[in-house]
Design a protein around this motif. Structure first.
Motif, PDB file in Angstrom:
ATOM      1  N   CYS A   1      38.376  36.798  32.942  1.00 43.09           N
ATOM      2  CA  CYS A   1      38.556  35.936  31.814  1.00 43.09           C
ATOM      3  C   CYS A   1      37.353  35.160  31.683  1.00 43.09           C
ATOM      4  O   CYS A   1      37.165  34.271  30.645  1.00 43.09           O
ATOM      5  N   ASN A   2      36.667  34.778  32.730  1.00 41.34           N
ATOM      6  CA  ASN A   2      35.469  33.987  32.523  1.00 41.34           C
ATOM      7  C   ASN A   2      34.204  34.299  33.599  1.00 41.34           C
ATOM      8  O   ASN A   2      34.752  35.201  34.459  1.00 41.34           O
ATOM      9  N   ASP A   3      33.075  33.836  33.650  1.00 43.87           N
ATOM     10  CA  ASP A   3      32.213  33.992  34.455  1.00 43.87           C
ATOM     11  C   ASP A   3      32.402  33.580  35.880  1.00 43.87           C
ATOM     12  O   ASP A   3      32.087  34.218  36.887  1.00 43.87           O
ATOM     13  N   GLU A   4      33.184  32.267  35.957  1.00 41.67           N
ATOM     14  CA  GLU A   4      33.270  31.982  37.226  1.00 41.67           C
ATOM     15  C   GLU A   4      34.561  32.854  38.217  1.00 41.67           C
ATOM     16  O   GLU A   4      34.144  33.283  39.188  1.00 41.67           O
ATOM     17  N   ALA A   5      35.393  33.573  37.341  1.00 40.76           N
ATOM     18  CA  ALA A   5      36.234  34.584  37.941  1.00 40.76           C
ATOM     19  C   ALA A   5      35.401  35.701  38.228  1.00 40.76           C
ATOM     20  O   ALA A   5      35.745  36.011  39.533  1.00 40.76           O
ATOM     21  N   ALA A   6      34.493  36.189  37.603  1.00 42.20           N
ATOM     22  CA  ALA A   6      33.656  37.301  37.941  1.00 42.20           C
ATOM     23  C   ALA A   6      32.959  37.105  39.095  1.00 42.20           C
ATOM     24  O   ALA A   6      32.767  37.817  39.868  1.00 42.20           O
ATOM     25  N   ILE A   7      32.201  35.842  39.248  1.00 37.75           N
ATOM     26  CA  ILE A   7      31.409  35.694  40.285  1.00 37.75           C
ATOM     27  C   ILE A   7      32.098  35.673  41.711  1.00 37.75           C
ATOM     28  O   ILE A   7      31.835  36.034  42.539  1.00 37.75           O
ATOM     29  N   GLY A   8      33.251  35.132  41.504  1.00 36.68           N
ATOM     30  CA  GLY A   8      34.267  34.883  42.904  1.00 36.68           C
ATOM     31  C   GLY A   8      34.704  36.332  43.034  1.00 36.68           C
ATOM     32  O   GLY A   8      34.947  36.507  44.286  1.00 36.68           O
ATOM     33  N   ALA A   9      34.878  37.002  42.108  1.00 39.23           N
ATOM     34  CA  ALA A   9      35.535  38.600  42.406  1.00 39.23           C
ATOM     35  C   ALA A   9      34.347  39.300  43.260  1.00 39.23           C
ATOM     36  O   ALA A   9      34.510  39.994  43.932  1.00 39.23           O
TER      37      ALA A   9
ATOM     38  N   CYS B   1      42.668  37.271  35.581  1.00 41.59           N
ATOM     39  CA  CYS B   1      42.886  35.903  35.176  1.00 41.59           C
ATOM     40  C   CYS B   1      44.006  35.296  35.736  1.00 41.59           C
ATOM     41  O   CYS B   1      44.404  35.724  36.644  1.00 41.59           O
ATOM     42  N   ALA B   2      44.110  34.220  34.941  1.00 41.38           N
ATOM     43  CA  ALA B   2      45.477  33.427  35.339  1.00 41.38           C
ATOM     44  C   ALA B   2      46.883  34.176  34.957  1.00 41.38           C
ATOM     45  O   ALA B   2      46.870  34.918  33.941  1.00 41.38           O
ATOM     46  N   PRO B   3      47.865  33.834  35.613  1.00 42.06           N
ATOM     47  CA  PRO B   3      49.192  34.295  34.934  1.00 42.06           C
ATOM     48  C   PRO B   3      49.595  33.974  34.049  1.00 42.06           C
ATOM     49  O   PRO B   3      49.317  32.765  33.494  1.00 42.06           O
ATOM     50  N   PRO B   4      49.994  34.774  32.787  1.00 41.92           N
ATOM     51  CA  PRO B   4      50.431  34.361  31.444  1.00 41.92           C
ATOM     52  C   PRO B   4      51.776  33.830  31.642  1.00 41.92           C
ATOM     53  O   PRO B   4      52.608  34.102  32.329  1.00 41.92           O
ATOM     54  N   PRO B   5      52.124  32.719  30.535  1.00 39.15           N
ATOM     55  CA  PRO B   5      50.922  32.293  29.848  1.00 39.15           C
ATOM     56  C   PRO B   5      50.099  31.216  30.464  1.00 39.15           C
ATOM     57  O   PRO B   5      50.691  30.310  31.276  1.00 39.15           O
ATOM     58  N   SER B   6      48.752  31.030  30.299  1.00 37.51           N
ATOM     59  CA  SER B   6      47.842  30.368  31.489  1.00 37.51           C
ATOM     60  C   SER B   6      47.934  29.065  30.439  1.00 37.51           C
ATOM     61  O   SER B   6      48.087  28.789  29.531  1.00 37.51           O
TER      62      SER B   6
ATOM     63  N   LEU C   1      44.872  33.041  39.287  1.00 39.10           N
ATOM     64  CA  LEU C   1      43.714  32.060  39.225  1.00 39.10           C
ATOM     65  C   LEU C   1      44.197  30.546  38.806  1.00 39.10           C
ATOM     66  O   LEU C   1      45.150  30.514  37.968  1.00 39.10           O
ATOM     67  N   THR C   2      43.777  29.501  39.519  1.00 37.22           N
ATOM     68  CA  THR C   2      44.056  28.230  39.166  1.00 37.22           C
ATOM     69  C   THR C   2      42.604  27.580  39.396  1.00 37.22           C
ATOM     70  O   THR C   2      41.659  28.194  39.880  1.00 37.22           O
ATOM     71  N   ASP C   3      42.580  26.276  39.070  1.00 37.18           N
ATOM     72  CA  ASP C   3      41.453  25.586  39.272  1.00 37.18           C
ATOM     73  C   ASP C   3      41.060  25.353  40.717  1.00 37.18           C
ATOM     74  O   ASP C   3      42.159  25.008  41.473  1.00 37.18           O
ATOM     75  N   PRO C   4      39.987  25.108  41.201  1.00 36.21           N
ATOM     76  CA  PRO C   4      38.753  25.455  40.591  1.00 36.21           C
ATOM     77  C   PRO C   4      38.760  27.152  40.457  1.00 36.21           C
ATOM     78  O   PRO C   4      38.928  27.930  41.569  1.00 36.21           O
ATOM     79  N   VAL C   5      38.315  27.666  39.341  1.00 36.84           N
ATOM     80  CA  VAL C   5      38.502  29.234  39.385  1.00 36.84           C
ATOM     81  C   VAL C   5      37.663  30.033  40.071  1.00 36.84           C
ATOM     82  O   VAL C   5      37.917  31.109  40.862  1.00 36.84           O
ATOM     83  N   LEU C   6      36.294  29.641  40.327  1.00 40.51           N
ATOM     84  CA  LEU C   6      35.492  30.090  41.115  1.00 40.51           C
ATOM     85  C   LEU C   6      36.041  30.396  42.666  1.00 40.51           C
ATOM     86  O   LEU C   6      36.042  31.693  43.174  1.00 40.51           O
ATOM     87  N   LYS C   7      36.646  29.563  43.270  1.00 43.67           N
ATOM     88  CA  LYS C   7      37.142  29.793  44.475  1.00 43.67           C
ATOM     89  C   LYS C   7      38.392  30.349  44.642  1.00 43.67           C
ATOM     90  O   LYS C   7      38.474  31.408  45.457  1.00 43.67           O
ATOM     91  N   THR C   8      39.313  30.114  43.747  1.00 47.46           N
ATOM     92  CA  THR C   8      40.592  30.887  43.581  1.00 47.46           C
ATOM     93  C   THR C   8      40.383  32.492  43.353  1.00 47.46           C
ATOM     94  O   THR C   8      41.164  33.080  43.822  1.00 47.46           O
ATOM     95  N   SER C   9      39.475  32.819  42.429  1.00 46.75           N
ATOM     96  CA  SER C   9      39.175  33.980  42.341  1.00 46.75           C
ATOM     97  C   SER C   9      38.663  34.953  43.351  1.00 46.75           C
ATOM     98  O   SER C   9      39.344  35.833  43.704  1.00 46.75           O
ATOM     99  N   GLU C  10      37.814  34.288  44.093  1.00 44.13           N
ATOM    100  CA  GLU C  10      37.512  35.046  45.473  1.00 44.13           C
ATOM    101  C   GLU C  10      38.555  35.188  46.551  1.00 44.13           C
ATOM    102  O   GLU C  10      39.008  36.120  47.129  1.00 44.13           O
ATOM    103  N   GLN C  11      39.589  34.164  46.580  1.00 45.96           N
ATOM    104  CA  GLN C  11      40.514  34.106  47.435  1.00 45.96           C
ATOM    105  C   GLN C  11      41.685  35.218  46.818  1.00 45.96           C
ATOM    106  O   GLN C  11      42.246  36.062  47.682  1.00 45.96           O
ATOM    107  N   VAL C  12      41.840  35.476  45.550  1.00 43.17           N
ATOM    108  CA  VAL C  12      42.815  36.403  44.817  1.00 43.17           C
ATOM    109  C   VAL C  12      42.469  37.858  44.921  1.00 43.17           C
ATOM    110  O   VAL C  12      43.176  38.609  45.646  1.00 43.17           O
ATOM    111  N   ILE C  13      40.993  37.827  44.915  1.00 46.54           N
ATOM    112  CA  ILE C  13      40.525  39.081  45.081  1.00 46.54           C
ATOM    113  C   ILE C  13      40.612  39.692  46.508  1.00 46.54           C
ATOM    114  O   ILE C  13      40.911  40.919  47.044  1.00 46.54           O
TER     115      ILE C  13
END
Length: 332
Positions: A243-251, A179-184, A213-225
């Motif tokens: 935290c959402n589908d975009e994060a899951a797909i990026g991962a 997810c994004a760092p708390p508090p998001s 994670l930040t916007d856009p979540v799909l892209k940053t999720s792939e980068q973070v993982i």
């Protein structure tokens, strides 16, 4: 010949909506005291005589949808579709705005609307400014309960709690959260994170979150993982709640690039059930949110608030439904 003054004339004179004038003349608390005085003063100056009628109701004609999310956000496009359909059925003119494009001088133009729907990430100061306009307002998918506004939320906490229970029952003990760092910026993400941590604690499992994670979540999720894998190598966790589908797909894309198979090596669960969740391979296990219904429900609540400004403020919780697909597997 003496011209008859109508409420529409007062609204045009002040540059506000007909609904605002109607509520101000009825001394509705939904309209600020300053606005009530301004309307009543203008009515006197123009020679308007207010004659209350029993069961008087006015129709909502203009509605503004203000979103803190990006215009191409996969989740809110579905919500907006439900809003548009409901507005067409009611002959309501819909105006769309991005919250980040609103400056202080722009706020006054929203006075020409009969009501406001505010969705996604919202700055509390801006919401307070919008509230001070005295218009009926409904918050969609954001939890600012201390502001005393009508709101519709999603069962975020309970859903991710259920996700952990599902994975634990399938034999997973090392379950991470992305997810994004708390508090998001999104209160819904914080609630989902809270559900994950609560379930892990209740089950006696060690919680472990990966954030950034930040916007856009799909892209940053792939980068973070990708960054995490480069630093730590093959993960010890066997499941990942996102935290959402975009994060899951990026991962999923990052794991695939590093030779880690889903679900053979890692099970993944998303949230929202956006269209991509069904077509990505493997298809994503997730929580379905009826976004179209969410948008329609928001319009219904706003119209009801407009017609009954004195009714108690309500908070509605929209349940999700668990959708099991191919991105998860049992270990036992």
């Amino acid at each position: 010949m003496k011209v008859s003054i109508r409420q529409q004339d007062i609204a045009r004179h002040l540059g506000v909506s007909l609904g605002t004038v109607s509520q101000a003349l009825r001394n509705s608390p939904q309209v600020s005291s300053e606005m009530r005085l301004e309307v009543q003063r203008a009515a006197t100056e123009l020679g308007y005589i207010y004659r209350p009628r029993e069961n008087q109701q006015t129709d909502m004609t203009n509605l503004a949808f203000i979103s803190g999310a990006q215009p191409n956000n996969f989740f809110y496009t579905g919500v907006l579709q439900g809003i548009e359909e409901s507005c067409r059925e009611r002959n309501i003119t819909l105006h769309y705005s991005s919250l980040k494009d609103i400056s202080q001088p722009d706020l006054q133009r929203y006075r020409a609307n009969d009501g406001l729907l505010v969705a996604g990430y919202v700055d509390q100061r801006m919401v307070r400014e919008l509230k001070n306009l005295g218009l009926p307002m409904v918050l969609v998918d954001t939890n600012l309960s201390h502001l005393g506004l009508e709101r519709i939320e999603i069962e975020n906490f309970g859903s991710t709690y259920q996700a952990v229970e599902y994975l634990a029952a399938a034999g997973h003990r090392n379950i991470a959260f992305l997810c994004a760092p708390p508090p998001s910026r999104f209160s819904s993400f914080d609630n989902r994170r809270g559900g994950y941590f609560s379930a892990m604690s209740d089950l006696g499992l060690e919680a472990f979150d990966i954030h950034g994670l930040t916007d856009p979540v799909l892209k940053t999720s792939e980068q973070v993982i990708t960054r995490w894998l480069e630093q730590h190598g093959k993960p010890a966790f066997t499941a990942l709640v996102c935290c959402n589908d975009e994060a899951a797909i990026g991962a999923l894309l990052a794991f695939e690039h590093h030779g880690i198979q889903v679900p053979q090596d890692i099970s993944i669960i998303g949230f929202d059930d956006i269209e991509m969740a069904q077509v990505v391979r493997p298809a994503l296990t997730t929580f379905h949110v009826d976004r179209n219904f969410l948008g329609s429900l928001a319009v219904n609540q706003l119209v009801e608030r407009f017609q009954q400004p004195d009714k108690p403020v309500a908070s509605i919780l929209l349940e999700t439904s668990f959708v099991e697909r191919a991105s998860t597997r049992r270990l036992i």
